[in-house]
Design an enzyme around this catalytic site. Structure first.
Site, mmCIF file in Angstrom:
data_model
loop_
_atom_site.group_PDB
_atom_site.id
_atom_site.type_symbol
_atom_site.label_atom_id
_atom_site.label_comp_id
_atom_site.label_asym_id
_atom_site.label_seq_id
_atom_site.Cartn_x
_atom_site.Cartn_y
_atom_site.Cartn_z
ATOM 1 N N ALA A 1 0.853 -1.197 0.000
ATOM 2 C CA ALA A 1 0.000 0.000 0.000
ATOM 3 C C ALA A 1 0.883 1.240 0.000
ATOM 4 O O ALA A 1 0.736 2.135 0.835
ATOM 5 C CB ALA A 1 -0.917 -0.010 1.223
ATOM 6 N N GLU B 1 -2.163 24.776 -19.109
ATOM 7 C CA GLU B 1 -2.664 23.416 -19.333
ATOM 8 C C GLU B 1 -2.446 23.016 -20.779
ATOM 9 O O GLU B 1 -2.768 23.764 -21.694
ATOM 10 C CB GLU B 1 -4.155 23.351 -18.966
ATOM 11 C CG GLU B 1 -4.888 22.118 -19.446
ATOM 12 C CD GLU B 1 -4.305 20.812 -18.923
ATOM 13 O OE1 GLU B 1 -4.215 19.857 -19.727
ATOM 14 O OE2 GLU B 1 -3.929 20.733 -17.739
ATOM 15 N N HIS C 1 -36.905 18.784 2.144
ATOM 16 C CA HIS C 1 -36.961 20.178 1.678
ATOM 17 C C HIS C 1 -36.669 21.105 2.854
ATOM 18 O O HIS C 1 -37.168 20.887 3.950
ATOM 19 C CB HIS C 1 -38.345 20.492 1.122
ATOM 20 C CG HIS C 1 -38.518 21.920 0.704
ATOM 21 N ND1 HIS C 1 -37.993 22.408 -0.471
ATOM 22 C CD2 HIS C 1 -39.143 22.961 1.314
ATOM 23 C CE1 HIS C 1 -38.298 23.694 -0.576
ATOM 24 N NE2 HIS C 1 -38.995 24.046 0.506
#
Length: 465
Positions: free
Chosen positions: A147, A207, A444
């Site tokens: 990991a 970018e 709501h």
């Protein structure tokens, strides 16, 4: 003298995949050792990623709110011009990280997991040597869970150091840079670039792609692009970054023209890569899938009783994926019949506004005529209007099968929509149809009503539009 340990389970990496695997192994009664050689308990996410970035984003939003109240005021609220001591903000952020670190440590201790701080290097698939402050330890295990996570990608012509920083350093600056250039228009660069713009920095984005967040469809990214434009963020799309020196970053524009951008800091966020080097992966005999460790639906590698979770195993490189895989592996080792086979792994961009995507989107179903798509604008939701979240073009969108109305995907863009992500994922994971969502009485006033209304609209009878 080298100490030796033998254990049932050895976990390498203490990020969200590793420490969750450790806790679950402990809960299942498995003798477990966790080696933490990276950012600390919690890994990248807790220490230098998800959590600290959201803390800085939150502080930046509060600063922006006070800034709006200065001068003419907002919503009848007026205030003096704000100032920020970023070092104190960072100290507050670090306090959150420490609290969570301590929490993870306590959970591992409760699960009787032995935590060793140090860098592990594998000699073979089941044996590693860990260099610790108290000397080397050799550990052998029946099962190994890899990991090791991921790390920022470094550009050879923009190496990290000095005023060229990764997201890690950007979260610990002691002052707001006057001019920040962000190289990379993905979610990490945009999240931090937007935060620093709110804090008062002049920000430019460079970018290579023709638009920001190129993995998302244009409808989702347009509201983010509008925010960037409205707030004076300098955009260079289809552009390539070059070298940095004397406070200037050289770029090549979309038209092929050279340009120099003034920069006090250059934040490079061009992606992350799995951390596969420096700990002896090559000695373990596991098969690879490109840059990632190859795994099956139990997170098993090609080597018996060696498992891999999290960013090491491929896209999506998300903390919640790693955590889920960590649980699966622990239960498989304990003898349970488990598989990692999610219907969807929802993703969130904490930009301004936020973006959520779960399941299939328009780009995935382009050209198909068997899909219903319906959009409901947040501008028609009372809660959104009441919290100033209805003016940026936000919406919720559902995609479903024409034949049986099975939900295929749900997306949203707008302020605070990150909190809808679990509802989207839950409905997809449970195999819900449009009628299921339409039949749920949504509270709501909430933003979640937009999910309800989008589903009603897909069925042909939305109420509030």
């Amino acid at each position: 003298m080298t100490q030796t340990l033998k254990t049932k389970v050895l976990i390498i990496g203490a990020g969200t995949g590793g420490y969750v695997a450790g806790i679950r192994c402990g809960q299942l009664g498995l003798d477990t050792v966790l080696v933490d050689g990276g950012d600390g308990l919690g890994g990248t996410c807790l220490n230098v990623g998800c959590i600290p970035s959201k803390a800085i984003i939150h502080a930046a939003s509060k600063f922006e709110t006070v800034s709006k109240a200065a001068g003419e005021g907002t919503l009848g609220i007026t205030a003096s011009e704000p100032a920020i001591d970023l070092s104190k903000t960072v100290a507050w952020k670090d306090g959150i990280v420490r609290k969570l670190n301590n929490g993870v440590a306590a959970l591992l201790k409760k699960a009787k997991v032995k935590v060793i701080k140090g860098w592990a290097t594998f000699e073979d698939a089941k044996t590693c040597r860990v260099e610790t402050a108290d000397g080397p330890i050799t550990i052998t295990a029946e099962h190994v869970i890899l990991a090791t996570g991921s790390e920022p990608v470094e550009l050879p012509f923009l190496p990290f150091g000095g005023d060229v920083v990764s997201s890690t350093e950007a979260l610990s600056l002691d002052a707001v840079p006057g001019k920040l250039v962000v190289v990379g228009g993905g979610y990490i660069g945009l999240e931090l670039g937007i935060a620093y713009r709110k804090l008062g920095a002049q920000v430019a984005i460079v970018e290579m792609a023709e638009r920001i967040l190129p993995l998302y469809d244009k409808a989702l990214t347009d509201p983010v692009m509008k925010w960037l434009t409205d707030h004076g963020v300098e955009m260079h799309l289809g552009a390539r970054a070059g070298g940095f020196g004397d406070g200037k970053l050289s770029i090549t524009t979309k038209e092929g023209e050279p340009l120099s951008l003034d920069a006090d800091k250059v934040l490079v966020t061009v992606g992350r890569r799995p951390r596969t080097a420096g700990w002896g992966l090559e000695n373990m005999g596991v098969a690879m899938a490109g840059p990632f460790v190859k795994t099956d639906d139990r997170c098993a590698t090609s080597m018996r009783n060696v498992w891999a979770v999290g960013d090491l195993t491929g896209e999506p490189m998300l903390a919640h994926k790693g955590s889920a895989q960590g649980e699966v592996v622990a239960e498989v080792i304990a003898g349970h019949d488990k598989r990692f086979d999610p219907v969807t792994i929802a993703a969130v961009c904490f930009t301004e506004p936020e973006i959520v995507s779960a399941g299939l989107g328009p780009l995935d179903v382009a050209g198909r005529d068997d899909v219903i798509t319906a959009v409901f604008p947040l501008a028609a939701i009372g809660r959104a209007l009441a919290i100033e979240a209805a003016e940026d073009g936000g919406f919720v969108r559902v995609l479903a099968s024409k034949d049986d109305h099975r939900l295929l995907g749900v997306q949203a863009v707008g302020q605070h929509v990150a909190e809808l992500s679990n509802s989207f994922a839950q409905m997809l994971e449970m195999g819900a149809v449009l009628e299921d969502v339409a039949g749920i009485i949504h509270v709501h006033p909430t933003l979640g009503e937009a999910f309800h209304e989008a589903s009603l609209r897909a069925l042909g009878h939305a109420i509030h539009i």
